[in-house]
Scaffold this motif. Structure first.
Motif, mmCIF file in Angstrom:
data_model
loop_
_atom_site.group_PDB
_atom_site.id
_atom_site.type_symbol
_atom_site.label_atom_id
_atom_site.label_comp_id
_atom_site.label_asym_id
_atom_site.label_seq_id
_atom_site.Cartn_x
_atom_site.Cartn_y
_atom_site.Cartn_z
ATOM 1 N N GLY A 1 28.157 19.753 -15.016
ATOM 2 C CA GLY A 1 28.336 18.387 -14.876
ATOM 3 C C GLY A 1 29.938 18.124 -14.815
ATOM 4 N N ILE A 2 29.891 16.996 -14.063
ATOM 5 C CA ILE A 2 31.140 16.448 -13.473
ATOM 6 C C ILE A 2 31.180 14.808 -13.870
ATOM 7 C CG2 ILE A 2 31.487 18.159 -11.815
ATOM 8 C CD1 ILE A 2 31.156 15.917 -9.595
ATOM 9 N N THR A 3 32.237 14.398 -14.104
ATOM 10 C CA THR A 3 32.631 12.774 -14.170
ATOM 11 C C THR A 3 33.267 12.060 -13.056
ATOM 12 O OG1 THR A 3 34.562 13.194 -15.493
ATOM 13 C CG2 THR A 3 32.513 12.962 -16.518
ATOM 14 N N LEU A 4 32.700 11.307 -12.542
ATOM 15 C CA LEU A 4 33.246 10.366 -11.340
ATOM 16 C C LEU A 4 33.013 8.717 -12.025
ATOM 17 C CD1 LEU A 4 31.919 12.222 -8.183
ATOM 18 C CD2 LEU A 4 34.278 12.130 -9.151
ATOM 19 N N ASP A 5 34.187 8.076 -11.941
ATOM 20 C CA ASP A 5 33.850 6.579 -11.899
ATOM 21 C C ASP A 5 33.575 6.029 -10.694
ATOM 22 O OD1 ASP A 5 34.207 3.933 -12.739
ATOM 23 O OD2 ASP A 5 36.042 4.174 -13.636
ATOM 24 N N LEU A 6 32.391 5.678 -10.364
ATOM 25 C CA LEU A 6 31.997 5.366 -9.030
ATOM 26 C C LEU A 6 32.678 3.810 -8.750
ATOM 27 C CD1 LEU A 6 28.154 6.711 -8.757
ATOM 28 C CD2 LEU A 6 30.612 7.455 -7.741
ATOM 29 N N ALA A 7 33.064 3.020 -9.834
ATOM 30 C CA ALA A 7 33.870 2.053 -9.650
ATOM 31 C C ALA A 7 35.216 2.063 -8.630
ATOM 32 C CB ALA A 7 33.937 1.229 -10.674
ATOM 33 N N VAL A 8 35.689 3.274 -8.791
ATOM 34 C CA VAL A 8 36.905 3.712 -8.288
ATOM 35 C C VAL A 8 36.386 4.273 -6.589
ATOM 36 C CG1 VAL A 8 38.938 4.931 -8.131
ATOM 37 C CG2 VAL A 8 38.081 4.300 -10.339
ATOM 38 N N PRO A 9 37.231 3.525 -5.606
ATOM 39 C CA PRO A 9 36.988 4.105 -4.341
ATOM 40 C C PRO A 9 37.068 5.532 -4.029
ATOM 41 C CG PRO A 9 38.233 1.974 -4.237
ATOM 42 C CD PRO A 9 38.018 2.343 -5.700
ATOM 43 N N GLU A 10 38.071 5.972 -4.746
ATOM 44 C CA GLU A 10 38.341 7.354 -4.192
ATOM 45 C C GLU A 10 37.279 8.296 -5.040
ATOM 46 O OE1 GLU A 10 42.388 5.680 -4.569
ATOM 47 O OE2 GLU A 10 40.489 5.317 -5.556
ATOM 48 N N ALA A 11 36.426 7.914 -6.196
ATOM 49 C CA ALA A 11 35.277 8.450 -6.613
ATOM 50 C C ALA A 11 34.097 8.468 -5.709
ATOM 51 C CB ALA A 11 35.122 7.950 -8.081
ATOM 52 N N ARG A 12 34.087 7.269 -4.914
ATOM 53 C CA ARG A 12 32.895 7.325 -4.309
ATOM 54 C C ARG A 12 33.115 8.084 -2.916
ATOM 55 N NH1 ARG A 12 33.770 1.717 -5.689
ATOM 56 N NH2 ARG A 12 34.693 1.177 -3.530
ATOM 57 N N ALA A 13 34.327 8.081 -2.483
ATOM 58 C CA ALA A 13 34.603 9.177 -1.319
ATOM 59 C C ALA A 13 34.206 10.586 -1.949
ATOM 60 C CB ALA A 13 36.005 9.194 -0.869
ATOM 61 N N LYS B 1 39.240 6.877 -17.529
ATOM 62 C CA LYS B 1 40.701 6.337 -17.842
ATOM 63 C C LYS B 1 41.538 7.398 -18.700
ATOM 64 C CE LYS B 1 39.080 1.483 -17.596
ATOM 65 N NZ LYS B 1 38.900 0.420 -18.580
ATOM 66 N N GLN B 2 40.731 8.227 -19.318
ATOM 67 C CA GLN B 2 41.101 9.223 -20.485
ATOM 68 C C GLN B 2 41.931 10.368 -19.639
ATOM 69 O OE1 GLN B 2 38.113 8.797 -19.891
ATOM 70 N NE2 GLN B 2 37.069 11.001 -20.055
ATOM 71 N N VAL B 3 41.591 10.576 -18.420
ATOM 72 C CA VAL B 3 41.986 11.798 -17.692
ATOM 73 C C VAL B 3 43.447 11.316 -16.892
ATOM 74 C CG1 VAL B 3 41.513 13.559 -16.005
ATOM 75 C CG2 VAL B 3 39.880 12.705 -17.539
ATOM 76 N N SER B 4 44.290 11.952 -16.680
ATOM 77 C CA SER B 4 45.426 11.506 -16.199
ATOM 78 C C SER B 4 45.940 12.806 -15.291
ATOM 79 C CB SER B 4 46.926 10.999 -16.945
ATOM 80 O OG SER B 4 47.428 12.140 -17.780
ATOM 81 N N SER B 5 47.132 12.830 -14.594
ATOM 82 C CA SER B 5 47.599 13.757 -13.810
ATOM 83 C C SER B 5 47.945 14.980 -14.640
ATOM 84 C CB SER B 5 48.504 13.440 -13.000
ATOM 85 O OG SER B 5 49.704 13.012 -13.618
ATOM 86 N N THR B 6 48.184 14.710 -15.953
ATOM 87 C CA THR B 6 48.621 15.666 -17.119
ATOM 88 C C THR B 6 47.642 16.466 -17.355
ATOM 89 O OG1 THR B 6 48.474 14.349 -18.688
ATOM 90 C CG2 THR B 6 50.528 14.109 -17.545
ATOM 91 N N GLY B 7 46.506 16.485 -17.185
ATOM 92 C CA GLY B 7 45.300 17.246 -17.602
ATOM 93 C C GLY B 7 43.875 16.497 -17.349
ATOM 94 N N PHE B 8 42.784 17.531 -17.926
ATOM 95 C CA PHE B 8 41.372 17.028 -17.514
ATOM 96 C C PHE B 8 40.790 16.971 -18.973
ATOM 97 C CE2 PHE B 8 42.806 17.954 -13.357
ATOM 98 C CZ PHE B 8 41.943 17.394 -12.690
ATOM 99 N N GLY B 9 41.335 16.519 -20.034
ATOM 100 C CA GLY B 9 40.831 16.322 -20.975
ATOM 101 C C GLY B 9 40.160 17.222 -22.004
ATOM 102 N N GLU C 1 44.968 10.746 -11.454
ATOM 103 C CA GLU C 1 46.042 9.431 -11.605
ATOM 104 C C GLU C 1 45.115 8.303 -11.064
ATOM 105 O OE1 GLU C 1 49.147 8.076 -13.031
ATOM 106 O OE2 GLU C 1 48.861 10.284 -12.948
ATOM 107 N N ALA C 2 44.367 8.579 -10.124
ATOM 108 C CA ALA C 2 43.616 7.303 -9.419
ATOM 109 C C ALA C 2 42.551 6.826 -10.459
ATOM 110 C CB ALA C 2 43.211 7.518 -8.307
ATOM 111 N N GLY C 3 42.257 7.440 -11.453
ATOM 112 C CA GLY C 3 41.133 7.238 -12.301
ATOM 113 C C GLY C 3 39.562 7.529 -12.083
#
Length: 427
Positions: free
Chosen positions: A85-97, A415-423, A409-411
């Motif tokens: 299982g992975i999470t991608l927010d497809l509303a974010v262009p980088e996630a679609r890439a 939103k809960q995941v930032s460059s400091t960690g993966f939740g 960092e790009a989301g």
């Protein structure tokens, strides 16, 4: 009260046994029932299935309320075994890439979004096939991806209702009844798996992939079976018949003095065995009202009452023993609790328990398919939300820590995941 059955640890598969789908990479955009049922079967037999979920809650079945263990729902656990299982927010262009990059490496993509969603994201077959011409792309929907009904949302019971399938379920004097389990969803998942495997065989011959579709409405209509075919032949609208197809008095539920049984005594040969060897009523064979199937159908209420009066005179186990000895088809009418504790379930090793990261272990219902040379893989519980994000992107796409941090960092992962960690869920 019987109680839940003891669940043994799952017997490992033989060392060195090959898998049917070894090396097959599946990118799974599905959720709820039909799509996950399809991709779970692929995972069971060796495909690497990467399940992509929205980071805001994930697959809808994670929140279903049938039961939960370790923070995960029974519905989700039952449909997502063996996936990464992975999470991608497809509303974010980088996630679609990222999604497109995964799709360029995939053998199979499966999606069951509402119509137009994958087109909006640039992830539809026409958009991704040029970069991966061997891709098998499977779309699962309620009414297909083309035509005037493509945009209609639809769910299992809606297609049961609209196709005519539901009209066949229930008793003649009552309303139409949907099936308890979502049978159209489950059958559609099985059909989608078949379509994918057919397309993979075709790819080996023709050298390229294709777009395949399965629709719930189409599946529900096909499941009317010979009742639908009979209507097309004679124009008679079939109705509900409860537990006795076509009103057959020798098929259905009967009550012994201490419990119910289900009998399927559907031809003259079995009827003879029933009345002579089980009921000890040879007179029923010579009675003109019951002399053949047409006569029995015409006098079904009279025959049913006669049979019921005999069954009521003795205990269930005595009748079961007599019917099994006479080789008359019969079964216990069990509850789920009784069925899961039954000797058939135990002797066929249908139930087990498998490790889970938050629950310790979770129950497991074994795959219903058995392949002698390429058995199912050792079962792995359905993933936590985003559990394998970092691992999959590292291994499959070669991303390093810097790339993962930039995406976070790009989301891309929510939103809960930032460059400091993966939740907290291991992303």
């Amino acid at each position: 009260m019987i109680g839940r059955p003891a669940l043994p640890e799952r017997t490992p598969r033989p060392d060195g046994a090959p898998t049917a789908l070894d090396g097959l990479l599946v990118v799974d955009f599905t959720r709820v029932v039909a799509g996950p049922a399809c991709t779970q079967t692929l995972a069971d037999f060796g495909a690497e299935v990467i399940k992509i979920e929205n980071p805001e809650g994930g697959d809808d079945t994670r929140a279903y309320e049938h039961a939960e263990i370790g923070g995960e729902s029974a519905a989700f656990l039952s449909l997502n075994r063996g996936k990464r299982g992975i999470t991608l927010d497809l509303a974010v262009p980088e996630a679609r890439a990222v999604a497109r990059e995964l799709m360029t490496k995939a053998d199979v993509v499966v999606e069951n979004f509402s119509s137009g969603v994958m087109v909006k994201f640039g992830l539809d077959y026409e958009s991704v096939a040029p970069t991966n011409p061997r891709l098998i792309y499977c779309s699962i929907s309620a009414y297909g991806r083309k035509g005037p009904f493509a945009a209609r949302p639809g769910f299992d019971p809606i297609t049961q209702a609209e196709s005519g399938f539901m009209s066949l379920n229930g008793f003649p004097d009552g309303p139409a009844v949907r099936t308890g389990p979502p049978i159209v969803d489950i059958a559609t998942g099985m059909a989608a798996c078949n379509a994918i495997l057919l397309a993979l065989i075709a790819r080996d011959r023709l050298g390229r992939g294709q777009h395949v579709e399965v629709a719930l409405f189409d599946m529900a209509m096909s499941m009317t079976g010979f009742y639908g075919m009979a209507y097309l032949i004679n124009g008679n609208n079939p109705g509900r018949f409860g537990n006795s197809p076509n009103g057959s008095p020798t098929v259905g539920v009967y009550e012994a003095s201490d419990g119910p049984l289900y009998m399927a005594c559907a031809n003259d040969r079995l009827f003879r065995r029933l009345v002579i060897e089980v009921l000890d009523r040879p007179d029923l064979l010579t009675n003109p009202d019951f002399i053949d199937r047409k006569a029995r159908a015409a006098n079904k209420e009279k025959l049913r009452a006669t049979i019921a009066s005999v069954f009521a005179t003795d205990r269930l186990e005595n009748w079961m023993a007599k019917m099994k000895k006479a080789n008359v088809p019969v079964g216990y009418l069990r509850t789920v609790e009784q069925g899961f504790n039954a000797p058939e379930a135990r002797e066929r090793h249908r139930l087990s328990r498998i490790p889970h990261p938050t629950a310790g272990t979770v129950p497991n219902i074994e795959p219903p398919l058995s392949l002698g040379m390429t058995p199912a893989v050792d079962a792995v519980a359905a993933p936590l939300l985003g559990q394998h994000t970092r691992e999959v992107l590292r291994r499959t796409l070669g991303y390093d820590d810097a790339r993962l941090a930039a995406l976070a960092e790009a989301g891309v992962f929510g939103k809960q995941v930032s460059s400091t960690g993966f939740g907290p869920r291991g992303q």
